[in-house]
Design a protein around this motif. Structure first.
Motif, PDB file in Angstrom:
ATOM      1  N   SER A  10       0.674  -1.175   0.149  1.00 41.16           N
ATOM      2  CA  SER A  10      -0.070  -0.308  -0.029  1.00 41.16           C
ATOM      3  C   SER A  10       0.719   1.352  -0.029  1.00 41.16           C
ATOM      4  O   SER A  10       2.009   1.452   0.555  1.00 41.16           O
ATOM      5  CB  SER A  10      -0.894  -0.089   1.220  1.00 41.16           C
ATOM      6  OG  SER A  10      -0.089   0.117   2.355  1.00 41.16           O
TER       7      SER A  10
ATOM      8  N   ARG B  26      -8.069  -1.117  -3.056  1.00 42.96           N
ATOM      9  CA  ARG B  26      -8.033  -2.130  -2.364  1.00 42.96           C
ATOM     10  C   ARG B  26      -9.125  -2.937  -1.772  1.00 42.96           C
ATOM     11  O   ARG B  26      -9.328  -4.092  -1.095  1.00 42.96           O
ATOM     12  CB  ARG B  26      -7.100  -2.060  -0.900  1.00 42.96           C
ATOM     13  CG  ARG B  26      -5.577  -1.749  -1.385  1.00 42.96           C
ATOM     14  CD  ARG B  26      -4.827  -1.382   0.131  1.00 42.96           C
ATOM     15  NE  ARG B  26      -4.710  -2.807   0.793  1.00 42.96           N
ATOM     16  CZ  ARG B  26      -4.126  -3.116   1.756  1.00 42.96           C
ATOM     17  NH1 ARG B  26      -3.905  -2.390   2.578  1.00 42.96           N
ATOM     18  NH2 ARG B  26      -4.177  -4.270   2.357  1.00 42.96           N
TER      19      ARG B  26
ATOM     20  N   GLY C 263      -8.386   2.527   0.360  1.00 41.51           N
ATOM     21  CA  GLY C 263      -6.747   2.450   0.123  1.00 41.51           C
ATOM     22  C   GLY C 263      -6.313   1.988  -1.308  1.00 41.51           C
ATOM     23  O   GLY C 263      -7.114   1.552  -2.029  1.00 41.51           O
TER      24      GLY C 263
ATOM     25  N   MET D 146      -3.102   0.086  -3.352  1.00 40.12           N
ATOM     26  CA  MET D 146      -1.726  -0.540  -3.730  1.00 40.12           C
ATOM     27  C   MET D 146      -0.967  -0.042  -4.699  1.00 40.12           C
ATOM     28  O   MET D 146      -1.624   0.615  -5.523  1.00 40.12           O
ATOM     29  CB  MET D 146      -2.027  -1.952  -3.941  1.00 40.12           C
ATOM     30  CG  MET D 146      -2.885  -2.974  -2.938  1.00 40.12           C
ATOM     31  SD  MET D 146      -1.915  -3.096  -1.391  1.00 40.12           S
ATOM     32  CE  MET D 146      -0.981  -4.517  -1.481  1.00 40.12           C
TER      33      MET D 146
END
Length: 320
Positions: free
Chosen positions: A88, A144, A232, A234
């Motif tokens: 991440s 994510r 989130g 990555m």
């Protein structure tokens, strides 16, 4: 085949044939298992790079944390044992505060806003700022899945959240977010989470549904609170100095292949998120709707605690 298509294909092949790729094998590390979503994203990147370079640029993947957990893998970038780490964006906040923007709570409104940010000019500016601050070069961004709170008791309101012993990643942004929401965050490596939940050392954790399913947290937890507090991303992380040593053609290849693999990962995650929820419900988990506005209101003014991030928060929230 039309003349236009033929000319386009000839141009692409001619460009590849004339490109000056490095004859190099790059070492990639990640903590995900082959066949899982992020293992597939890594394999996709490898395939795109090797096919486009005609095998001149190769990628050797060490999956499943075989070279260490994610902090160790990123340290490996600094000492040269790794060339690429799939992790991440926020994992770099221990090296520079701007990377913490990925984990800033209630920053992104929805997946469309995620894509407008990470695939637009503001996302590129943030990645440049992270590299300037940390020395790490980032390529691509993939959704994510929204992070939700899961626990062995219902905690869908701020009152119920009070005192909840909640595992968080060992990153400042996550710890302070949950402290502000009233929980009792416990920074902990993820490898310890299952047994800590099993033995009652912690009450809950927060992650995307894909993580909850892959590590069978439904065996030790009953509830998922749909907090959606972070959307989130990555990314592929490189040591910036090492990346700069590669030829311009190799850099372009890695950038284009990395961005394509990450966007494909976003599409697959969007397509499977509802299935993940249904599967966890079949496993016995109860999903609790959360008043996200109440959670976000509790964090009103939170950006002021992070002066380096405050202008970025305002810029990202202004994206239409």
């Amino acid at each position: 085949m039309t003349a236009t298509i033929a000319m386009a294909l000839w141009g692409a092949m001619s460009s590849i044939a004339s490109a000056e790729f490095d004859n190099v094998t790059l070492q990639m590390a990640h903590i995900y298992n082959p066949g899982e979503h992020w293992g597939d994203v890594a394999d996709d990147f490898k395939a795109r790079v090797e096919e486009a370079s005609g095998g001149t640029v190769k990628i050797n993947i060490s999956p499943s944390g075989t070279t260490g957990d994610w902090p160790q893998s990123i340290e490996g970038l600094k000492i040269g044992t790794n060339d690429i780490v799939l992790q991440s964006v926020g994992a770099l906040d221990r090296y520079g505060s701007i990377a913490g923007i990925e984990a800033f709570p209630y920053l992104l409104r929805d997946v469309g806003h995620f894509e407008a940010f990470y695939y637009g000019p503001v996302g590129a500016e943030v990645f440049d700022a992270i590299e300037e601050q940390t020395g790490f070069h980032l390529i691509g961004a993939s959704y994510r899945g929204a992070r939700h709170l899961s626990a062995n008791r219902e905690a869908g309101t701020l009152e119920q959240l009070a005192g909840l012993k909640l595992r968080v990643p060992p990153l400042k942004m996550y710890r302070e977010t949950w402290e502000n929401l009233g929980a009792s965050p416990v920074p902990m490596g993820f490898a310890e989470v299952f047994t800590s939940l099993q033995h009652g050392l912690i009450d809950g954790q927060e992650n995307p549904l894909e993580v909850i399913q892959n590590v069978s947290l439904y065996e030790v937890q009953d509830y998922v609170m749909e907090t959606g507090h972070v959307m989130g991303a990555m990314t592929f992380i490189f040591n910036g100095a090492r990346f700069d040593q590669l030829s311009a053609d190799t850099q372009t290849l890695l950038k284009e292949a990395g961005e394509a693999a990450m966007k494909a990962g976003t599409e697959r995650m969007i397509a499977t998120e509802a299935d993940l929820k249904a599967n966890l419900q079949e496993k016995g988990m109860t999903f609790i709707e959360v008043d996200k506005k109440a959670f976000a209101a509790k964090l009103d003014g939170y950006a002021k605690e992070f002066p380096d991030l405050e202008p970025w928060v305002e810029k990202i929230q202004a994206i239409e």
